[in-house]
Design a protein around this motif. Structure first.
Motif, PDB file in Angstrom:
ATOM      1  N   GLN A   1     -16.680   3.836 -26.037  1.00 36.92           N
ATOM      2  CA  GLN A   1     -16.794   4.458 -24.722  1.00 36.92           C
ATOM      3  C   GLN A   1     -16.023   5.788 -24.667  1.00 36.92           C
ATOM      4  O   GLN A   1     -16.502   6.774 -24.104  1.00 36.92           O
TER       5      GLN A   1
ATOM      6  N   ARG B   1     -18.183   9.068 -23.020  1.00 33.30           N
ATOM      7  CA  ARG B   1     -18.130   9.428 -21.600  1.00 33.30           C
ATOM      8  C   ARG B   1     -17.634  10.847 -21.392  1.00 33.30           C
ATOM      9  O   ARG B   1     -16.838  11.368 -22.174  1.00 33.30           O
TER      10      ARG B   1
ATOM     11  N   ILE C   1     -25.374  11.607 -18.200  1.00 33.81           N
ATOM     12  CA  ILE C   1     -24.630  10.508 -17.569  1.00 33.81           C
ATOM     13  C   ILE C   1     -25.392   9.184 -17.605  1.00 33.81           C
ATOM     14  O   ILE C   1     -24.815   8.154 -17.984  1.00 33.81           O
TER      15      ILE C   1
ATOM     16  N   ASN D   1     -23.906   5.976 -19.855  1.00 29.38           N
ATOM     17  CA  ASN D   1     -23.559   4.769 -19.102  1.00 29.38           C
ATOM     18  C   ASN D   1     -24.262   3.545 -19.673  1.00 29.38           C
ATOM     19  O   ASN D   1     -23.656   2.481 -19.846  1.00 29.38           O
TER      20      ASN D   1
ATOM     21  N   CYS E   1     -22.772   2.588 -23.104  1.00 26.68           N
ATOM     22  CA  CYS E   1     -21.445   1.966 -23.010  1.00 26.68           C
ATOM     23  C   CYS E   1     -21.525   0.543 -22.470  1.00 26.68           C
ATOM     24  O   CYS E   1     -20.771  -0.339 -22.898  1.00 26.68           O
TER      25      CYS E   1
ATOM     26  N   CYS F   1     -13.098  12.284 -22.066  1.00 27.05           N
ATOM     27  CA  CYS F   1     -13.577  11.039 -21.464  1.00 27.05           C
ATOM     28  C   CYS F   1     -13.183  10.973 -19.986  1.00 27.05           C
ATOM     29  O   CYS F   1     -12.102  11.404 -19.591  1.00 27.05           O
TER      30      CYS F   1
ATOM     31  N   ALA G   1     -14.267   5.422 -17.189  1.00 27.44           N
ATOM     32  CA  ALA G   1     -14.320   4.542 -18.361  1.00 27.44           C
ATOM     33  C   ALA G   1     -13.321   3.396 -18.233  1.00 27.44           C
ATOM     34  O   ALA G   1     -13.563   2.292 -18.725  1.00 27.44           O
TER      35      ALA G   1
END
Length: 305
Positions: free
Chosen positions: A99, A103, A133, A137, A140, A264, A268
């Protein structure tokens, strides 16, 4: 490089100022959660609507730029998946490292694009938000569902539903419609939205600083290093190379690289808590990347702009 650093320096100073405000308890801790919520649901969407509504989208090559950005994310995903067998860490730690490698902090991205390239930069950054985005998302969530300790009721379907209702994505759609339909910036409502949008970046950046966890950063280990190198060095580099290969150039290439070079995001941390990732590790990743981005973003832009 120095002009870029000079333009971006106030952004990172504002982040550090936000950290100092929280550390010195100038405002109560109870201030930050509603400030984050107001920025996310109101100020930030207003900024995106305002910028997109008045932009000249027809002059910008958004599709090749989007392809370069998606390609950078895809390449980083392949690298992280291939690296899994060589990493001596448990599943939750790997999910957080993954992640942290994907991100993006949209507050820093829009602030940087605005400081460096004014309205055209913000417009392209808003396009990047709409493209990247949702993709990161979903990636992740899938990785956390596979490697996290538990999902606590969070499913891919609920994430997709959340993306459809995401105020940032809805704002990008609304601003694009206003632009392409010819309506543009409406009277009365347009100036009202513009005023609200002006609050997004200062409050958002202060909140980024307030969320920094220096204790977690001091405990940084190999996982933080892997996520940071992937996010701040490899992904923008791959994005630049792919963009040049498919003919992306000028400002569109610069914004594609800038967007994929962002640190990031603080969101997250919330996902790691929800889906059984290593939330202490992701806190360290967020903090280290945010602080290092003040140096890496100007360097990356100097190389590839």
């Amino acid at each position: 490089m120095l002009p870029v650093f000079g333009a971006l320096a106030p952004i990172f100073l504002l982040i550090l100022f936000g950290h100092a405000i929280r550390r010195q308890e100038i405002v109560p801790d109870s201030f930050w959660a509603p400030a984050d919520r107001l920025t996310y649901f109101l100020f930030f969407p207003c900024l995106i609507i305002d910028e997109l509504a008045k932009a000249s989208l027809g002059d910008l090559a958004v599709w090749p730029m989007s392809a370069a950005m998606i390609g950078g994310v895809a390449a980083a995903t392949v690298i992280m998946l291939a690296a899994r067998r060589f990493l001596t860490m448990d599943g939750p730690a790997y999910a957080s490292v993954f992640q942290g490698s994907m991100r993006v902090n949209t507050y820093v991205g829009l602030a940087g694009a605005k400081a460096l390239y004014a309205t055209p930069g913000v417009t392209l950054a808003a396009v990047g938000i709409a493209v990247v985005i949702p993709l990161v998302n979903i990636l992740c969530v899938v990785i956390h569902a596979r490697f996290g300790r538990d999902a606590k009721g969070v499913s891919l379907g609920s994430v997709l539903g959340g993306l459809i209702r995401n105020p940032i994505i809805l704002a990008a759609a609304a601003g694009t419609w206003l632009n392409l339909s010819g309506v543009g910036k409406p009277p009365v409502a347009g100036p009202f939205i513009e005023i609200l949008g002006r609050a997004a970046l200062p409050i958002g950046l202060l909140s980024v600083g307030a969320g920094l966890d220096l204790a977690a950063a001091r405990a940084a280990g190999m996982g933080v290093a892997i996520a940071t190198v992937t996010k701040l060095v490899l992904m923008p580099g791959i994005t630049a190379l792919l963009g040049m290969l498919i003919g992306v150039q000028g400002l569109t290439l610069t914004i594609a690289v800038l967007f994929n070079a962002l640190p990031c995001s603080a969101s997250a941390y919330a996902l790691a808590r929800q889906m059984g990732g290593d939330h202490t590790l992701i806190a360290g990743i967020i903090t280290v990347q945010t602080l290092l981005a003040a140096l890496t973003i100007p360097l990356v832009l100097a190389l590839y702009r």
